[in-house]
Design a protein around this motif. Structure first.
Motif, short mmCIF file in Angstrom:
data_model
loop_
_atom_site.label_atom_id
_atom_site.label_comp_id
_atom_site.label_asym_id
_atom_site.label_seq_id
_atom_site.Cartn_x
_atom_site.Cartn_y
_atom_site.Cartn_z
N LYS A 23 0.82 -1.20 0.00
CA LYS A 23 0.00 0.00 0.00
C LYS A 23 0.86 1.26 0.00
O LYS A 23 0.41 2.32 -0.44
N SER A 24 2.12 1.14 0.45
CA SER A 24 3.01 2.31 0.44
C SER A 24 3.35 2.76 -0.97
O SER A 24 3.91 3.85 -1.16
N MET A 25 3.00 1.94 -2.00
CA MET A 25 3.28 2.30 -3.38
C MET A 25 2.04 2.84 -4.09
O MET A 25 2.14 3.42 -5.16
N VAL A 26 0.87 2.63 -3.51
CA VAL A 26 -0.37 3.05 -4.16
C VAL A 26 -0.52 4.56 -4.07
O VAL A 26 -0.42 5.15 -2.99
N GLY A 27 -0.75 5.20 -5.21
CA GLY A 27 -0.89 6.65 -5.23
C GLY A 27 0.41 7.40 -5.04
O GLY A 27 0.41 8.60 -4.79
N ARG A 28 1.53 6.70 -5.17
CA ARG A 28 2.84 7.33 -5.00
C ARG A 28 3.51 7.43 -6.36
O ARG A 28 3.44 6.52 -7.17
N GLN A 29 4.19 8.54 -6.60
CA GLN A 29 4.85 8.78 -7.89
C GLN A 29 6.36 8.91 -7.76
O GLN A 29 7.08 8.90 -8.77
N LEU A 30 6.88 9.05 -6.52
CA LEU A 30 8.28 9.39 -6.33
C LEU A 30 9.02 8.35 -5.50
O LEU A 30 8.45 7.77 -4.57
N LEU A 31 10.28 8.15 -5.84
CA LEU A 31 11.23 7.44 -4.98
C LEU A 31 12.27 8.47 -4.54
O LEU A 31 13.08 8.93 -5.35
N VAL A 32 12.21 8.84 -3.27
CA VAL A 32 13.10 9.88 -2.74
C VAL A 32 14.38 9.22 -2.25
O VAL A 32 14.36 8.29 -1.44
N ASP A 33 15.51 9.69 -2.74
CA ASP A 33 16.82 9.12 -2.47
C ASP A 33 17.39 9.71 -1.18
O ASP A 33 17.74 10.89 -1.12
N ILE A 34 17.49 8.87 -0.13
CA ILE A 34 18.06 9.29 1.15
C ILE A 34 19.45 8.68 1.25
O ILE A 34 19.59 7.47 1.38
N PRO A 35 20.52 9.49 1.17
CA PRO A 35 21.87 8.94 1.20
C PRO A 35 22.15 8.17 2.50
O PRO A 35 21.57 8.47 3.55
N GLY A 36 23.03 7.18 2.42
CA GLY A 36 23.44 6.45 3.61
C GLY A 36 24.08 7.38 4.62
O GLY A 36 24.84 8.28 4.27
N GLY A 37 23.76 7.16 5.92
CA GLY A 37 24.31 8.00 6.97
C GLY A 37 23.65 9.36 7.07
O GLY A 37 24.15 10.23 7.80
N HIS A 38 22.54 9.57 6.40
CA HIS A 38 21.91 10.89 6.35
C HIS A 38 21.29 11.30 7.67
O HIS A 38 21.30 12.47 8.04
N GLY A 39 20.72 10.35 8.41
CA GLY A 39 19.99 10.70 9.62
C GLY A 39 18.53 10.97 9.30
O GLY A 39 18.09 10.87 8.15
N PRO A 40 17.73 11.34 10.29
CA PRO A 40 16.30 11.59 10.06
C PRO A 40 16.08 12.68 9.02
O PRO A 40 16.83 13.64 8.93
N VAL A 41 15.01 12.51 8.23
CA VAL A 41 14.65 13.49 7.22
C VAL A 41 13.74 14.53 7.86
O VAL A 41 12.78 14.19 8.56
#
Length: 404
Positions: A370-388
């Motif tokens: 369900k996390s893919m339904v109605g979603r258009q984007l894959l947001v790239d979170i770099p490794g080691g980034h920490g909370p967004v």
């Protein structure tokens, strides 16, 4: 066997093994969504003659007149006809939208700016030479570049080819892709669900993704977690360009796909990619055919399809840009988890003040389809980034095909 590759390294390795599909010629009515196999050039000028863009009167303008003009109407030119005579000074031809400009005329005045009086027309607002005339070749001249190799033929592109009289077009053959899901725990939709079983969703998701990407799909029945059946399924798919499987890609005793691909004779290009979700992806190659073994977790399978399989399909189909688009987005919500591993968040694209915002609302587990339904984007979170943080600017891929 290479393991734990970065995404970019994995994709580069995949694309180096992709073979473009052969070209074929199809009728224009069958060309929607196909990819041009070579550059096309205009076989004629468009429009092929000077024409009127509106209903009115064509006449010969010498210079801008200060007052009304009275002209003798000597002919009428509907669209699709050809002028019968030359227009002289003091004469006019009643002309309709799309009709060719008669010889001698150099302008068209709107019908709303005229008054008909018997066999004459009074031009209340005279126009300058060249007014309201679409010249021959205004859009394209004969021999001009029309559409380029690698263009996906949208309805507008097909219409453009039709406007130049092309009834057949050279395109790449549709990629032919074999698909099956493995797992002894799986049951097909519509069947009774026994204890310990779950319904198979991945086959349906993959089928839809591949059909939407313009592929011809060969779908096999569910394959249990046994190597003999897995090898037979692979042998049954030797007449395709690629094979995509889900399930059995990880490290458990019943995760047989990487081992089965080796036993089948594949060269394993890599196993495991440094990203979440979808780490255990495995890719092999045999006889010019690529084999993608993706996670059985539904969201993970879809994410790795977008990041690994779709670029290969695009290159096989002949598209000019196999990697698709990556662009900056502003986060419309936060994500509390940090981590050493690179992560791709599924997010909804939201427009705010001409800026694309990414809304990652909802659970992001690898098994949550369900996390893919109605979603258009894959947001790239770099490794080691920490909370967004909300309002943060990151980069994202657009899922699916971006229509230019």
């Amino acid at each position: 066997m290479r393991t734990n590759l970065e995404l970019e390294e994995a994709r580069e390795l995949i694309l180096s093994r992709v073979h473009r599909a052969a070209s074929e010629e199809v009728a224009l009515t069958a060309a929607y969504g196909r990819v041009l196999a070579r550059d096309l050039y205009s076989p004629l000028a468009h429009p092929p003659f000077d024409r009127s863009p509106l209903d009115g009167y064509a006449y010969r303008a010498e210079a801008l007149s200060a007052g009304p003009l009275r002209l003798k109407v000597v002919s009428e030119i509907p669209a699709g006809s050809w002028p019968e005579r030359t227009i002289l000074a003091g004469e006019a031809a009643k002309i309709f939208t799309g009709a060719p400009l008669p010889p001698g005329a150099n302008c068209v005045v709107r019908m709303e700016d005229t008054v008909s009086e018997g066999g004459d027309v009074v031009v209340k607002r005279p126009v300058l030479p060249g007014a309201n005339v679409v010249p021959e070749g205004d859009e394209l001249k004969r021999g001009d570049f029309l559409l380029g190799q690698g263009t996906r033929l949208s309805p507008a592109a097909v219409g453009l080819l039709a406007a130049f009289g092309l009834d057949r077009v050279p395109v790449r053959r549709k990629p032919r892709v074999g698909v099956f899901s493995s797992g002894s725990e799986l049951t097909e939709a519509g069947e009774p669900l026994a204890p310990g079983k779950i319904y198979n969703s991945n086959s349906f998701t993959l089928l839809g993704l591949l059909l939407a990407a313009g592929c011809e799909v060969v779908q096999k029945p569910l394959v249990p977690d046994r190597q003999a059946e897995t090898l037979q399924a692979l042998r049954d798919l030797e007449d395709v360009d690629m094979v995509v499987t889900t399930g059995g890609a990880s490290v458990g005793d019943y995760d047989l796909l990487p081992r089965s691909l080796e036993a089948y004779g594949c060269e394993i290009l890599f196993w495991k990619v440094r990203l979440k979700p979808g780490t255990p992806a495995c890719v092999g190659e045999k006889d010019g055919r690529l084999y993608f073994s993706l996670s059985g977790n539904p969201a993970a399978a879809l994410v790795t399809f977008e990041l690994l399989v779709r670029p290969a399909l695009r290159l096989c189909a002949g598209l000019a840009d196999p990697l698709g688009r990556k662009f900056a987005v502003r986060m419309a919500g936060g994500f509390a988890k940090g981590g050493r591993q690179r992560r791709f968040l599924r997010a909804k694209a939201v427009m705010r003040e001409s800026t694309v915002w990414a809304d990652p609302e909802g659970a992001q587990g690898s098994g949550i389809l369900k996390s893919m339904v109605g979603r258009q984007l894959l947001v790239d979170i770099p490794g080691g980034h920490g909370p967004v943080e909300e309002g943060e600017i990151l980069e994202a891929y657009w899922m699916g095909e971006w229509e230019d």
